[in-house]
Design a protein around this motif. Structure first.
Motif, PDB file in Angstrom:
ATOM      1  N   PRO A   6       0.884  19.710  -3.339  1.00  0.00           N
ATOM      2  CA  PRO A   6       0.909  20.537  -2.019  1.00  0.00           C
ATOM      3  C   PRO A   6       0.794  21.863  -2.454  1.00  0.00           C
ATOM      4  O   PRO A   6       0.935  22.390  -3.683  1.00  0.00           O
ATOM      5  CB  PRO A   6       2.308  20.311  -1.323  1.00  0.00           C
ATOM      6  N   PRO A   7       0.525  23.083  -1.377  1.00  0.00           N
ATOM      7  CA  PRO A   7       0.279  24.213  -1.937  1.00  0.00           C
ATOM      8  C   PRO A   7       1.667  24.733  -2.538  1.00  0.00           C
ATOM      9  O   PRO A   7       2.726  24.420  -2.105  1.00  0.00           O
ATOM     10  CB  PRO A   7       0.173  24.838  -0.418  1.00  0.00           C
ATOM     11  N   ASP A   8       1.475  25.627  -3.458  1.00  0.00           N
ATOM     12  CA  ASP A   8       2.742  26.004  -4.131  1.00  0.00           C
ATOM     13  C   ASP A   8       3.092  27.435  -3.356  1.00  0.00           C
ATOM     14  O   ASP A   8       2.463  28.411  -3.689  1.00  0.00           O
ATOM     15  CB  ASP A   8       2.291  26.554  -5.574  1.00  0.00           C
ATOM     16  N   ARG A   9       4.021  27.433  -2.551  1.00  0.00           N
ATOM     17  CA  ARG A   9       4.295  28.580  -1.584  1.00  0.00           C
ATOM     18  C   ARG A   9       5.457  28.981  -2.419  1.00  0.00           C
ATOM     19  O   ARG A   9       6.699  28.394  -2.774  1.00  0.00           O
ATOM     20  CB  ARG A   9       4.783  28.181  -0.315  1.00  0.00           C
ATOM     21  N   GLN A  10       5.799  30.394  -2.416  1.00  0.00           N
ATOM     22  CA  GLN A  10       6.846  31.132  -2.863  1.00  0.00           C
ATOM     23  C   GLN A  10       8.268  31.121  -2.088  1.00  0.00           C
ATOM     24  O   GLN A  10       9.388  31.099  -2.568  1.00  0.00           O
ATOM     25  CB  GLN A  10       6.487  32.731  -3.276  1.00  0.00           C
ATOM     26  N   ASP A  11       7.952  31.188  -0.802  1.00  0.00           N
ATOM     27  CA  ASP A  11       9.153  31.044   0.185  1.00  0.00           C
ATOM     28  C   ASP A  11       8.972  30.089   1.121  1.00  0.00           C
ATOM     29  O   ASP A  11       8.257  30.216   2.145  1.00  0.00           O
ATOM     30  CB  ASP A  11       9.259  32.564   0.844  1.00  0.00           C
ATOM     31  N   LEU A  12       9.680  29.105   0.617  1.00  0.00           N
ATOM     32  CA  LEU A  12       9.688  27.690   1.923  1.00  0.00           C
ATOM     33  C   LEU A  12      10.370  28.118   3.008  1.00  0.00           C
ATOM     34  O   LEU A  12      10.246  27.493   3.983  1.00  0.00           O
ATOM     35  CB  LEU A  12      10.092  26.650   0.873  1.00  0.00           C
ATOM     36  N   THR A  13      11.539  28.803   2.758  1.00  0.00           N
ATOM     37  CA  THR A  13      12.229  29.232   3.916  1.00  0.00           C
ATOM     38  C   THR A  13      11.440  29.905   4.996  1.00  0.00           C
ATOM     39  O   THR A  13      12.066  29.709   6.144  1.00  0.00           O
ATOM     40  CB  THR A  13      13.752  30.094   3.500  1.00  0.00           C
ATOM     41  N   GLY A  14      10.336  30.364   4.771  1.00  0.00           N
ATOM     42  CA  GLY A  14       9.790  31.256   5.860  1.00  0.00           C
ATOM     43  C   GLY A  14       8.909  30.145   6.778  1.00  0.00           C
ATOM     44  O   GLY A  14       8.703  30.563   7.936  1.00  0.00           O
ATOM     45  N   GLU A  15       9.193  28.928   6.276  1.00  0.00           N
ATOM     46  CA  GLU A  15       8.208  27.631   7.149  1.00  0.00           C
ATOM     47  C   GLU A  15       9.314  27.369   8.301  1.00  0.00           C
ATOM     48  O   GLU A  15       8.829  26.440   9.315  1.00  0.00           O
ATOM     49  CB  GLU A  15       7.722  26.958   6.479  1.00  0.00           C
ATOM     50  N   GLU A  46       9.539  17.556  -0.688  1.00  0.00           N
ATOM     51  CA  GLU A  46       8.300  17.545  -0.747  1.00  0.00           C
ATOM     52  C   GLU A  46       7.819  16.610  -2.037  1.00  0.00           C
ATOM     53  O   GLU A  46       6.848  15.894  -1.860  1.00  0.00           O
ATOM     54  CB  GLU A  46       7.515  18.843  -1.237  1.00  0.00           C
ATOM     55  N   GLU A  47       8.679  16.619  -3.100  1.00  0.00           N
ATOM     56  CA  GLU A  47       8.537  15.895  -4.234  1.00  0.00           C
ATOM     57  C   GLU A  47       8.607  14.208  -3.578  1.00  0.00           C
ATOM     58  O   GLU A  47       7.961  13.469  -4.210  1.00  0.00           O
ATOM     59  CB  GLU A  47       9.335  16.253  -5.256  1.00  0.00           C
ATOM     60  N   ASP A  48       9.358  13.997  -2.725  1.00  0.00           N
ATOM     61  CA  ASP A  48       9.847  12.535  -2.310  1.00  0.00           C
ATOM     62  C   ASP A  48       8.651  12.154  -1.416  1.00  0.00           C
ATOM     63  O   ASP A  48       8.205  11.138  -1.519  1.00  0.00           O
ATOM     64  CB  ASP A  48      11.272  12.518  -1.399  1.00  0.00           C
ATOM     65  N   PRO A  82      20.692  35.414  -0.341  1.00  0.00           N
ATOM     66  CA  PRO A  82      20.149  34.862  -1.671  1.00  0.00           C
ATOM     67  C   PRO A  82      20.606  33.490  -1.781  1.00  0.00           C
ATOM     68  O   PRO A  82      19.723  32.483  -2.333  1.00  0.00           O
ATOM     69  CB  PRO A  82      20.470  35.934  -2.662  1.00  0.00           C
ATOM     70  N   PRO A  83      21.882  33.245  -1.998  1.00  0.00           N
ATOM     71  CA  PRO A  83      22.409  32.001  -2.300  1.00  0.00           C
ATOM     72  C   PRO A  83      21.775  30.829  -1.467  1.00  0.00           C
ATOM     73  O   PRO A  83      21.433  29.663  -1.916  1.00  0.00           O
ATOM     74  CB  PRO A  83      23.874  32.077  -2.346  1.00  0.00           C
ATOM     75  N   THR A 121      15.539  26.310  -0.583  1.00  0.00           N
ATOM     76  CA  THR A 121      14.553  26.180  -1.321  1.00  0.00           C
ATOM     77  C   THR A 121      14.179  25.008  -2.432  1.00  0.00           C
ATOM     78  O   THR A 121      13.457  24.165  -2.263  1.00  0.00           O
ATOM     79  CB  THR A 121      13.918  27.302  -2.078  1.00  0.00           C
ATOM     80  N   ARG A 122      15.553  24.827  -2.889  1.00  0.00           N
ATOM     81  CA  ARG A 122      15.691  23.575  -3.798  1.00  0.00           C
ATOM     82  C   ARG A 122      15.601  22.388  -2.902  1.00  0.00           C
ATOM     83  O   ARG A 122      14.780  21.346  -3.415  1.00  0.00           O
ATOM     84  CB  ARG A 122      17.068  23.701  -4.707  1.00  0.00           C
ATOM     85  N   ALA A 123      16.058  22.361  -1.778  1.00  0.00           N
ATOM     86  CA  ALA A 123      16.231  20.997  -0.958  1.00  0.00           C
ATOM     87  C   ALA A 123      14.630  20.883  -0.395  1.00  0.00           C
ATOM     88  O   ALA A 123      14.282  19.696  -0.443  1.00  0.00           O
ATOM     89  CB  ALA A 123      17.116  21.344   0.227  1.00  0.00           C
TER      90      ALA A 123
END
Length: 266
Positions: free
Chosen positions: A205-214, A187-189, A173-174, A180-182
């Motif tokens: 951009p699409p609001d995805r809950q789990d960005l790490t899955g990509e 994406e904001e940049d 989790p940590p 996810t923050r990174a």
């Protein structure tokens, strides 16, 4: 696959014409290698005689029972019991001479320019002499002599393929929160690089809950390892007549531009 890799790699002449006469047995070998992780850039070394280790012992029996297969002598992998697992050769238009055998954990395969049959006859044949010449080239260049070129992927430095090269694991989790923050910051940049900063907030951009899955851990199959890997990809298609006519049309400058140019000249 062969046609794509032939556009970028250097091969002996006749490869593409030989592909037109590819047999089902040869195609099955290439398909099995692809299924075990072979990518288009690696196909160059395979066609040029690279020594390939596959983490799949079942391939040995599958290729052994193929039509045209026969037992053959070779000096590869002497630690294997050849009486139980003899080396198997097969000829073809593309593979020329496919040679494969067993390893302790899987199967090895190598394509040769010239077949050899030492030990089968009392007198050497013309192919045996040609095979001996290929061995001299190997000793001089430290490269295998394949049907369509030379490869430095020898038995000492083989190409390794594995159907389970990567094992997906879950993130703690940590680590997941930090990652996810990174990704959100990236994406904001990226949004700031839009043509219009006024339009960027309107199309987030699409609001995805789990960005790490990509990152590949949530993908099926080979966990993101693509067939084309790092290869160059060509797209061949018929050009659009409408698009061609638009590109050939020379745009006229707007009236405002003519007026501005006139004032500048005055």
């Amino acid at each position: 696959m062969i046609e794509i890799t032939a556009r970028a790699g250097a091969y002996r002449k006749g490869l593409l014409s030989a592909v037109g006469r590819l047999s089902a047995e040869e195609a099955a070998i290439l398909a099995d290698l692809e299924r075990n992780g072979l990518q288009v850039p690696q196909l160059h070394d395979v066609l040029c005689g690279g020594h390939v280790l596959v983490d799949d012992p079942e391939l040995y029996e599958a290729w052994r029972s193929a039509r045209g297969s026969r037992e053959r002598l070779s000096s590869h992998h002497r630690d294997i019991d050849k009486s139980r697992y003899p080396d198997i050769g097969m000829r073809g238009q593309v593979v020329r001479e496919k040679l494969h055998g067993r390893t302790a954990q899987g199967t090895w395969v190598q394509l040769e320019k010239t077949p050899a049959a030492f030990g089968k006859r009392k007198l050497p044949t013309l192919n045996d002499l040609r095979h001996l010449a290929d061995y001299v080239v190997y000793r001089i260049t430290s490269s295998n002599v394949g049907p369509w070129g030379l490869s430095r992927m020898t038995e000492r430095r083989p190409m390794y393929l594995s159907p389970a090269l990567a094992v997906p694991t879950s993130l703690t989790p940590p680590v997941a929160r930090s990652l996810t923050r990174a990704l959100r910051r990236i994406e904001e940049d990226d949004d700031a690089t839009a043509v219009s900063q006024d339009l960027a907030p309107r199309f987030p951009p699409p609001d995805r809950q789990d960005l790490t899955g990509e990152l590949g851990s949530a993908l099926t199959g080979r966990a993101g390892r693509g067939l084309f890997g790092n290869s160059e990809v060509w797209v061949t298609e018929t050009p659009s007549r409408i698009a061609a006519s638009i590109l050939r049309t020379r745009p006229e400058p707007p009236p405002e531009a003519d007026e501005w140019l006139g004032r500048g000249a005055a």
